[in-house]
Write an enzyme that holds these catalytic residues in place. Structure first.
Site, PDB file in Angstrom:
ATOM      1  N   SER A 180       0.838  -1.203   0.000  1.00  0.00           N
ATOM      2  CA  SER A 180       0.000   0.000   0.000  1.00  0.00           C
ATOM      3  C   SER A 180       0.869   1.249   0.000  1.00  0.00           C
ATOM      4  O   SER A 180       1.614   1.505   0.945  1.00  0.00           O
ATOM      5  CB  SER A 180      -0.924   0.008   1.217  1.00  0.00           C
ATOM      6  OG  SER A 180      -1.606   1.245   1.238  1.00  0.00           O
ATOM      7  N   HIS A 223      -1.065  -0.971  -4.471  1.00  0.00           N
ATOM      8  CA  HIS A 223      -2.344  -0.574  -3.877  1.00  0.00           C
ATOM      9  C   HIS A 223      -2.325   0.927  -3.587  1.00  0.00           C
ATOM     10  O   HIS A 223      -1.434   1.422  -2.889  1.00  0.00           O
ATOM     11  CB  HIS A 223      -2.554  -1.378  -2.582  1.00  0.00           C
ATOM     12  CG  HIS A 223      -3.881  -1.169  -1.931  1.00  0.00           C
ATOM     13  ND1 HIS A 223      -5.019  -1.848  -2.310  1.00  0.00           N
ATOM     14  CD2 HIS A 223      -4.255  -0.345  -0.909  1.00  0.00           C
ATOM     15  CE1 HIS A 223      -6.034  -1.472  -1.555  1.00  0.00           C
ATOM     16  NE2 HIS A 223      -5.605  -0.555  -0.698  1.00  0.00           N
ATOM     17  N   ASP A 264      -4.486   4.156  -2.149  1.00  0.00           N
ATOM     18  CA  ASP A 264      -5.623   4.527  -1.304  1.00  0.00           C
ATOM     19  C   ASP A 264      -6.031   5.973  -1.520  1.00  0.00           C
ATOM     20  O   ASP A 264      -5.295   6.891  -1.171  1.00  0.00           O
ATOM     21  CB  ASP A 264      -5.231   4.347   0.170  1.00  0.00           C
ATOM     22  CG  ASP A 264      -5.069   2.884   0.532  1.00  0.00           C
ATOM     23  OD1 ASP A 264      -6.058   2.151   0.456  1.00  0.00           O
ATOM     24  OD2 ASP A 264      -3.934   2.491   0.891  1.00  0.00           O
ATOM     25  N   MET A 310      -8.561   8.923  -0.478  1.00  0.00           N
ATOM     26  CA  MET A 310      -9.432   9.290   0.657  1.00  0.00           C
ATOM     27  C   MET A 310      -9.971  10.698   0.472  1.00  0.00           C
ATOM     28  O   MET A 310      -9.232  11.594   0.078  1.00  0.00           O
ATOM     29  CB  MET A 310      -8.633   9.216   1.953  1.00  0.00           C
ATOM     30  CG  MET A 310      -8.019   7.854   2.193  1.00  0.00           C
ATOM     31  SD  MET A 310      -7.058   7.857   3.715  1.00  0.00           S
ATOM     32  CE  MET A 310      -6.435   6.184   3.690  1.00  0.00           C
ATOM     33  N   HIS A 347      -8.071   1.869  -4.515  1.00  0.00           N
ATOM     34  CA  HIS A 347      -9.072   1.686  -3.460  1.00  0.00           C
ATOM     35  C   HIS A 347      -9.687   3.048  -3.152  1.00  0.00           C
ATOM     36  O   HIS A 347      -9.037   3.900  -2.545  1.00  0.00           O
ATOM     37  CB  HIS A 347      -8.353   1.076  -2.237  1.00  0.00           C
ATOM     38  CG  HIS A 347      -9.213   0.900  -1.029  1.00  0.00           C
ATOM     39  ND1 HIS A 347      -8.680   0.616   0.219  1.00  0.00           N
ATOM     40  CD2 HIS A 347     -10.558   0.951  -0.846  1.00  0.00           C
ATOM     41  CE1 HIS A 347      -9.656   0.509   1.097  1.00  0.00           C
ATOM     42  NE2 HIS A 347     -10.806   0.709   0.475  1.00  0.00           N
ATOM     43  N   MET A 365     -11.817   5.359  -1.174  1.00  0.00           N
ATOM     44  CA  MET A 365     -12.529   5.597   0.092  1.00  0.00           C
ATOM     45  C   MET A 365     -13.150   6.978   0.002  1.00  0.00           C
ATOM     46  O   MET A 365     -12.659   7.952   0.574  1.00  0.00           O
ATOM     47  CB  MET A 365     -11.537   5.497   1.263  1.00  0.00           C
ATOM     48  CG  MET A 365     -11.182   4.050   1.596  1.00  0.00           C
ATOM     49  SD  MET A 365      -9.659   3.924   2.532  1.00  0.00           S
ATOM     50  CE  MET A 365      -8.503   3.970   1.171  1.00  0.00           C
ATOM     51  N   MET A 382     -12.065  -5.114   4.552  1.00  0.00           N
ATOM     52  CA  MET A 382     -11.278  -4.201   5.391  1.00  0.00           C
ATOM     53  C   MET A 382     -11.079  -4.831   6.765  1.00  0.00           C
ATOM     54  O   MET A 382     -12.045  -5.167   7.445  1.00  0.00           O
ATOM     55  CB  MET A 382     -11.992  -2.860   5.563  1.00  0.00           C
ATOM     56  CG  MET A 382     -11.972  -1.935   4.349  1.00  0.00           C
ATOM     57  SD  MET A 382     -10.329  -1.522   3.714  1.00  0.00           S
ATOM     58  CE  MET A 382      -9.502  -0.820   5.130  1.00  0.00           C
ATOM     59  N   GLY A 389      -3.150   4.133   7.815  1.00  0.00           N
ATOM     60  CA  GLY A 389      -2.267   2.976   7.870  1.00  0.00           C
ATOM     61  C   GLY A 389      -1.844   2.742   9.311  1.00  0.00           C
ATOM     62  O   GLY A 389      -2.109   3.552  10.196  1.00  0.00           O
ATOM     63  N   ASP A 444      -7.198  -5.955   3.644  1.00  0.00           N
ATOM     64  CA  ASP A 444      -6.495  -4.675   3.731  1.00  0.00           C
ATOM     65  C   ASP A 444      -6.597  -4.114   5.144  1.00  0.00           C
ATOM     66  O   ASP A 444      -7.691  -3.825   5.624  1.00  0.00           O
ATOM     67  CB  ASP A 444      -7.141  -3.722   2.708  1.00  0.00           C
ATOM     68  CG  ASP A 444      -6.475  -2.363   2.632  1.00  0.00           C
ATOM     69  OD1 ASP A 444      -5.417  -2.170   3.252  1.00  0.00           O
ATOM     70  OD2 ASP A 444      -7.028  -1.490   1.931  1.00  0.00           O
TER      71      ASP A 444
HETATM   72  C1  DX5 Z   1      -6.488   2.018   5.162  1.00  0.00           C
HETATM   73  C2  DX5 Z   1      -6.021   1.674   3.779  1.00  0.00           C
HETATM   74  C3  DX5 Z   1      -4.954   0.661   3.752  1.00  0.00           C
HETATM   75  C4  DX5 Z   1      -3.712   1.053   4.485  1.00  0.00           C
HETATM   76  C5  DX5 Z   1      -3.206  -0.207   5.125  1.00  0.00           C
HETATM   77  O1  DX5 Z   1      -7.616   2.804   5.075  1.00  0.00           O
HETATM   78  O2  DX5 Z   1      -7.089   1.188   2.992  1.00  0.00           O
HETATM   79  O3  DX5 Z   1      -4.636   0.262   2.415  1.00  0.00           O
HETATM   80  O4  DX5 Z   1      -2.695   1.603   3.692  1.00  0.00           O
HETATM   81  O5  DX5 Z   1      -2.149   0.117   5.928  1.00  0.00           O
HETATM   82  P1  DX5 Z   1      -1.488  -0.924   6.932  1.00  0.00           P
HETATM   83  O6  DX5 Z   1      -1.018  -2.073   6.109  1.00  0.00           O
HETATM   84  O7  DX5 Z   1      -0.378  -0.142   7.542  1.00  0.00           O
HETATM   85  O8  DX5 Z   1      -2.548  -1.305   7.909  1.00  0.00           O
HETATM   86 ZN    ZN Z   2      -6.560   0.287   0.986  1.00  0.00          ZN
END
Ligand code: DX5
Ligand code: ZN
Length: 225
Positions: free
Chosen positions: A17, A42, A44, A46, A75, A77, A146, A153, A184
């Site tokens: 990620s 990956h 993310d 947001m 991904h 969000m 999730m 993260g 994830d």
């Molecule tokens: C969280 C993200 C994840 C995040 C995971 O909202 O969707 O992809 O980067 O991070 P780790 O692996 O540190 O939990």
């Molecule tokens: Zn993610």
């Protein structure tokens, strides 16, 4: 990229990620991600509304896409992902995953993703039961379970997610579907094997790889768990 990308059912895939990468050195980070054990990148996105954080968006994804051969696993969000499907596809997304929780017309959004030419994924939050997506499962390339609350993260893995993955895997096998399971949040060398045994096909890992003292080793431990 088409769904035949996931044809290897004997092995799982690893998607580091990018959220946990060093944003001051994006070019170097993307260069490292060309590593042979990296299957997908990956990314993310947001919106500060659906999740209490803002990450990066279209221009960053486009820039990464210009310098990598790896498939981009995006991904989303965010609310109203349907407004942006074609833009993320144009920016280079190979897989586009939207959240169940924000789509009133999920089936339509999934069709939109497929029409864009990307593979279609649906993500479910920790509190969302896997059964709510039963009726779109046959239309999906992947379900993203999730295993933390989305937004950040480095959070602790929620143990119940293992059970959700098992339930989902049983449904997929029983119905003879080809939908993959991605997990994830809080994924690490310590739980990778258990996740694969439960039925996960794609392991997303941010902190466990990028924040590790030896990221090559961390990647290897997750890929060859
Ligand atoms: C969280 C993200 C994840 C995040 C995971 O909202 O969707 O992809 O980067 O991070 P780790 O692996 O540190 O939990
Ligand atoms: Zn993610």
């Amino acid at each position: 990229m088409d769904s035949s990308f996931f044809s290897d059912s004997d092995h799982h895939y690893v998607a580091p990620s990018f959220l946990a990468a060093d944003f001051l050195h994006i070019k170097n980070e993307v260069a490292w991600l060309e590593h042979e054990l990296v299957d997908l990148i990956h990314l993310d996105v947001m919106d500060g509304q659906f999740v209490p954080n803002i990450s990066f968006g279209l221009p960053v994804i486009e820039a990464i896409n210009n310098v990598t051969e790896k498939p981009l696993d995006v991904h989303l969000m965010m609310y109203r992902p349907d407004y942006f499907i074609s833009a993320f596809r144009t920016a280079g997304a190979d897989i586009i995953t939207v959240h169940y929780e924000v789509c009133e017309h999920l089936h339509r959004v999934v069709q939109q993703i497929k029409e864009s030419g990307a593979l279609a994924g649906v993500a479910i939050n920790p509190h969302t039961p896997v059964t709510v997506i039963d009726d779109v499962l046959e239309n999906l390339d992947l379900v993203l379970v999730m295993s933390v609350n989305p937004g950040f993260g480095g959070q602790k893995f929620i143990g119940r997610s293992l059970h959700k993955i098992e339930t989902l895997k049983n449904t997929i096998v029983q119905r003879g579907l080809s939908c993959k399971i991605e997990v994830d949040g809080g994924v690490s060398p310590a739980n990778a094997r258990a996740l694969v045994d439960a039925g996960a096909d794609i392991l997303v890992a941010g902190s466990a790889i990028f924040k590790s003292a030896d990221r090559n080793k961390a990647l290897d431990l997750i890929k060859n768990c």
